[in-house]
Write a protein that holds these residues in place. Structure first.
Motif, PDB file in Angstrom:
ATOM      1  N   LEU A  20       0.825  -1.210   0.000  1.00 60.31           N
ATOM      2  CA  LEU A  20       0.000   0.000   0.000  1.00 60.31           C
ATOM      3  C   LEU A  20       0.859   1.258   0.000  1.00 60.31           C
ATOM      4  O   LEU A  20       0.493   2.279  -0.605  1.00 60.31           O
ATOM      5  CB  LEU A  20      -0.950  -0.007   1.203  1.00 60.31           C
ATOM      6  N   ASP A  21       2.017   1.211   0.676  1.00 61.03           N
ATOM      7  CA  ASP A  21       2.951   2.340   0.645  1.00 61.03           C
ATOM      8  C   ASP A  21       3.418   2.592  -0.790  1.00 61.03           C
ATOM      9  O   ASP A  21       3.577   3.746  -1.211  1.00 61.03           O
ATOM     10  CB  ASP A  21       4.160   2.067   1.539  1.00 61.03           C
ATOM     11  N   THR A  22       3.640   1.524  -1.535  1.00 63.78           N
ATOM     12  CA  THR A  22       4.038   1.667  -2.936  1.00 63.78           C
ATOM     13  C   THR A  22       2.934   2.344  -3.750  1.00 63.78           C
ATOM     14  O   THR A  22       3.203   3.220  -4.584  1.00 63.78           O
ATOM     15  CB  THR A  22       4.356   0.289  -3.548  1.00 63.78           C
ATOM     16  N   ILE A  23       1.669   1.951  -3.511  1.00 57.55           N
ATOM     17  CA  ILE A  23       0.543   2.579  -4.197  1.00 57.55           C
ATOM     18  C   ILE A  23       0.464   4.063  -3.855  1.00 57.55           C
ATOM     19  O   ILE A  23       0.198   4.906  -4.727  1.00 57.55           O
ATOM     20  CB  ILE A  23      -0.784   1.883  -3.823  1.00 57.55           C
ATOM     21  N   THR A  24       0.705   4.392  -2.589  1.00 58.53           N
ATOM     22  CA  THR A  24       0.695   5.801  -2.166  1.00 58.53           C
ATOM     23  C   THR A  24       1.711   6.608  -2.967  1.00 58.53           C
ATOM     24  O   THR A  24       1.423   7.716  -3.444  1.00 58.53           O
ATOM     25  CB  THR A  24       1.001   5.916  -0.663  1.00 58.53           C
ATOM     26  N   LYS A  25       2.904   6.073  -3.148  1.00 58.87           N
ATOM     27  CA  LYS A  25       3.944   6.776  -3.901  1.00 58.87           C
ATOM     28  C   LYS A  25       3.596   6.866  -5.381  1.00 58.87           C
ATOM     29  O   LYS A  25       3.857   7.885  -6.031  1.00 58.87           O
ATOM     30  CB  LYS A  25       5.283   6.060  -3.719  1.00 58.87           C
ATOM     31  N   GLN A  26       2.992   5.815  -5.920  1.00 58.34           N
ATOM     32  CA  GLN A  26       2.682   5.797  -7.347  1.00 58.34           C
ATOM     33  C   GLN A  26       1.483   6.661  -7.699  1.00 58.34           C
ATOM     34  O   GLN A  26       1.482   7.355  -8.716  1.00 58.34           O
ATOM     35  CB  GLN A  26       2.423   4.351  -7.800  1.00 58.34           C
ATOM     36  N   ARG A  27       0.440   6.619  -6.865  1.00 57.73           N
ATOM     37  CA  ARG A  27      -0.825   7.269  -7.204  1.00 57.73           C
ATOM     38  C   ARG A  27      -1.169   8.460  -6.320  1.00 57.73           C
ATOM     39  O   ARG A  27      -2.209   9.094  -6.502  1.00 57.73           O
ATOM     40  CB  ARG A  27      -1.972   6.252  -7.155  1.00 57.73           C
TER      41      ARG A  27
END
Length: 238
Positions: A20-27
């Motif tokens: 989810l941290d990765t999604i936060t950075k991407q989106r």
């Protein structure tokens, strides 16, 4: 967006949180994450959540009971079942969960499906203006069960009411075409796939607010395209 993770395996919680941290950075989407190690803690929580990740086999109250509690408190929640126990899948399917994620978690599959869930959430929280002969109503797309034709007028049937609109069926067909969780089942029916419990070659059962809406027709002409749309929605390759 509020997310709840319930799993007795702390490594799984950390892994999901990392994804989810990765999604936060991407989106650039912020997640307010609550995590628990047992279903008992979920039952005691009455907060509103948008997305949930729930393990089935846990100490105390199991994941299926916890899932039912979350759905009762949050009718529009998107549920991911995270499990190593395939024998529970039939029971979980009856709860209309969004996806099943097998342990160990596959990152690519997780990322693909959480992105899809976010897209569905964002679209489902959009308002649509419905004009009747004397009023305008603002409704969430997620609250629409189906669109049909009655007395040559298009009717929007929601979880709570039926609205005879000033717009024709073709208007609604074109408008809802951008939402990948609506599909046409008949020349006079457009159905919200989110509420589909089951379907045959002749009719569809929808479920909402604990009630079943049976015998929504499905015609031979639309059966294949409806089935393909439904399989795509639930993540089955067609």
């Amino acid at each position: 967006m509020k997310i709840i993770i319930c799993d007795d395996d702390s490594e799984i919680i950390q892994q999901i949180t990392g994804f989810l941290d990765t999604i936060t950075k991407q989106r650039k989407i912020y997640f307010d994450i609550s995590s628990y190690n047992c279903g008992d803690d979920v039952i005691q929580n009455n907060e509103k959540f948008d997305i949930a990740f729930v393990d089935i086999e846990m100490p105390g109250i199991g994941g299926l009971t916890a899932t039912k509690h979350l759905q009762d408190k949050n009718p529009n929640i998107i549920i991911f079942i995270v499990t190593s126990f395939q024998s529970y899948l039939d029971d979980a399917m009856a709860l209309q969960v969004f996806r099943f994620l097998s342990k160990p978690l596959d990152k690519n599959r997780f990322m693909r499906n959480i992105n899809l869930a976010i897209d569905i959430y964002q679209k489902s929280t959009q308002n649509i203006a419905v004009e009747t002969h004397d009023k305008f109503y603002n409704i969430f797309t997620r609250d629409i069960l189906y669109i049909t034709i009655e007395k040559r007028k298009a009717c929007v049937v929601t979880k709570d009411c039926k609205l005879q609109t000033q717009n024709n069926f073709e208007f609604w067909k074109k408008l809802l075409d951008e939402y990948d969780y609506f599909a046409q089942s008949h020349y006079s029916y457009i159905v919200n796939l989110k509420n589909v419990t089951n379907f045959s070659k002749t009719d569809i059962t929808l479920s909402a607010n604990g009630k079943n809406f049976e015998h929504i027709p499905i015609s031979r002409r639309f059966y294949t395209s409806f089935k393909d749309s439904f399989q795509k929605y639930i993540g089955v390759t067609v």
